[in-house]
Design a protein around this motif. Structure first.
Motif, PDB file in Angstrom:
ATOM      1  N   GLN A  24       0.869  -1.288  -0.065  1.00 14.39           N
ATOM      2  CA  GLN A  24       0.259   0.016  -0.045  1.00 14.39           C
ATOM      3  C   GLN A  24       1.096   1.333  -0.165  1.00 14.39           C
ATOM      4  OE1 GLN A  24      -3.397   0.564   3.198  1.00 14.39           O
ATOM      5  NE2 GLN A  24      -4.609  -1.474   1.853  1.00 14.39           N
ATOM      6  N   ALA A  25       2.225   1.297   0.599  1.00 15.86           N
ATOM      7  CA  ALA A  25       2.628   2.004   0.936  1.00 15.86           C
ATOM      8  C   ALA A  25       3.315   2.649  -1.321  1.00 15.86           C
ATOM      9  CB  ALA A  25       4.285   2.252   1.395  1.00 15.86           C
ATOM     10  N   VAL A  32       1.326   9.958  -5.744  1.00 14.18           N
ATOM     11  CA  VAL A  32       1.561  10.977  -5.364  1.00 14.18           C
ATOM     12  C   VAL A  32       2.468  10.903  -6.520  1.00 14.18           C
ATOM     13  CG1 VAL A  32       2.727  12.153  -3.850  1.00 14.18           C
ATOM     14  CG2 VAL A  32       0.856  10.940  -3.035  1.00 14.18           C
ATOM     15  N   PHE A  33       3.882  10.667  -6.785  1.00 13.41           N
ATOM     16  CA  PHE A  33       4.764  11.206  -7.637  1.00 13.41           C
ATOM     17  C   PHE A  33       4.735  10.598  -8.981  1.00 13.41           C
ATOM     18  CE2 PHE A  33       6.806  10.195  -3.648  1.00 13.41           C
ATOM     19  CZ  PHE A  33       7.175  10.987  -2.845  1.00 13.41           C
ATOM     20  N   CYS A  34       3.680   9.631  -8.990  1.00 19.64           N
ATOM     21  CA  CYS A  34       4.028   9.245 -11.212  1.00 19.64           C
ATOM     22  C   CYS A  34       2.211   9.686 -10.967  1.00 19.64           C
ATOM     23  CB  CYS A  34       3.794   8.006 -11.459  1.00 19.64           C
ATOM     24  SG  CYS A  34       4.934   6.652 -10.607  1.00 19.64           S
ATOM     25  N   LYS A  35       1.262   9.936 -10.580  1.00 22.88           N
ATOM     26  CA  LYS A  35      -0.389   9.939 -11.449  1.00 22.88           C
ATOM     27  C   LYS A  35      -0.262  11.782 -10.893  1.00 22.88           C
ATOM     28  CE  LYS A  35      -1.884   6.344 -11.148  1.00 22.88           C
ATOM     29  NZ  LYS A  35      -3.596   5.463 -11.115  1.00 22.88           N
ATOM     30  N   SER A  43       6.009   4.422 -12.020  1.00 21.28           N
ATOM     31  CA  SER A  43       7.095   3.813 -10.955  1.00 21.28           C
ATOM     32  C   SER A  43       8.210   4.617 -10.520  1.00 21.28           C
ATOM     33  CB  SER A  43       7.288   1.858 -10.579  1.00 21.28           C
ATOM     34  OG  SER A  43       8.133   2.192  -9.566  1.00 21.28           O
ATOM     35  N   ASP A  44       7.856   4.959  -8.619  1.00 18.68           N
ATOM     36  CA  ASP A  44       8.929   5.183  -8.998  1.00 18.68           C
ATOM     37  C   ASP A  44       9.710   4.422  -7.647  1.00 18.68           C
ATOM     38  OD1 ASP A  44       7.610   4.913  -6.176  1.00 18.68           O
ATOM     39  OD2 ASP A  44       7.994   6.628  -5.372  1.00 18.68           O
TER      40      ASP A  44
END
Length: 198
Positions: A24-25, A32-35, A43-44
Motif C-alpha cells: 500500500q505504501a 503521488v509521484f507518478c500520477k 513507478s518511482d
C-alpha cells in the motif's frame, strides 16, 4: 471542494513490517509521484528500496490498522550518514497536518537510534518551511526531475533516538467537523416558522 472527514480515530506511525503495508505504501507513492506530480512515468521504485527502511502512517480504528495513508523511507548513505526520501501523504489526509511531521520525526529518530550522526533530505521547495519549523537547516539548492528542491539537514538534538520503530507512535485524528454542523435543524429554522402552542 468540501474536505473529507477522517474515518479514523487515530494514526499509527511505524516501520512497515507486513507485506500489505509495504504494497500500500508503494501504491501511495505511485499515486503521488507518478500520477499527481508526474515526476516518474509508471513507478518511482529504485535501487534504494532494496535496502531502505520503509515507514508508514496507518489509519486506525481503536488500534486496528486499516490503511496506509502516508509513507517515507530512510537509508544509510555512508557510515553514520542517513537520508530520507519519498515522503508522501494521501490527498484526503493532508488536512491532518500532524501526519507529515510525525513521519519525519520517526524517520530521523529511528535513524538516530541506529547510530545516525547526520541526516539529510532533498525537499521540494514548497515544503521547506515545514522542515525549518522542525529544526532542519537548508544547506543547498538542487534541481531534481525538473523540479526545484533544497538539500536540508536535521538538527539531531531535536530528535531523540527511537529504538523501537517497529512499534511506532500513535497520533490522534484531528476533528474536522465544525460545531455548526452539529446544530439541529430546529435551531437553524427562521423564528417566523416556529409556531407558539396555545
Amino acid at each position: 471542494m468540501k474536505k473529507q472527514l477522517s474515518p479514523y480515530s487515530g494514526f499509527t506511525i511505524k516501520w512497515a513490517t507486513l507485506e500489505w503495508e509495504k504494497q500500500q505504501a508503494y501504491a501511495l507513492r505511485r499515486m503521488v509521484f507518478c500520477k499527481e506530480q508526474a515526476l516518474f512515468e509508471e513507478s518511482d521504485l529504485d535501487h534504494v528500496d532494496h535496502f531502505s527502511h520503509l515507514i508508514v502512517a496507518l489509519g486506525s480504528y481503536g488500534g486496528w490498522h486499516e490503511e496506509v495513508v502516508g509513507t517515507v523511507r530512510i537509508h544509510e548513505t555512508k557510515p553514520g550518514s542517513w537520508a530520507g526520501s519519498r515522503l508522501a501523504v494521501s490527498e484526503p489526509y493532508r488536512c491532518q497536518s500532524l501526519l507529515g511531521p510525525a513521519l519525519i520525526k520517526l524517520a530521523v529518530s529511528s535513524a538516530h537510534g541506529l547510530g545516525c550522526r547526520s541526516f539529510f533530505a532533498q525537499v521540494q521547495v514548497q515544503n521547506q518551511r515545514l522542515f525549518e519549523r522542525m529544526h532542519w537547516a537548508k544547506i543547498g539548492d538542487i534541481f531534481l526531475r525538473g523540479k526545484e528542491h533544497v538539500t536540508m539537514q536535521a538538527n539531531l538534538a531535536h530528535y531523540p533516538p527511537n529504538f523501537l520503530p517497529e512499534r511506532g507512535v500513535v497520533v490522534r485524528s484531528r476533528p474536522q467537523r465544525r460545531l455548526d454542523h452539529l446544530r439541529t435543524p430546529l435551531l437553524s429554522m427562521p423564528v417566523s416558522t416556529v409556531q407558539q402552542v396555545a
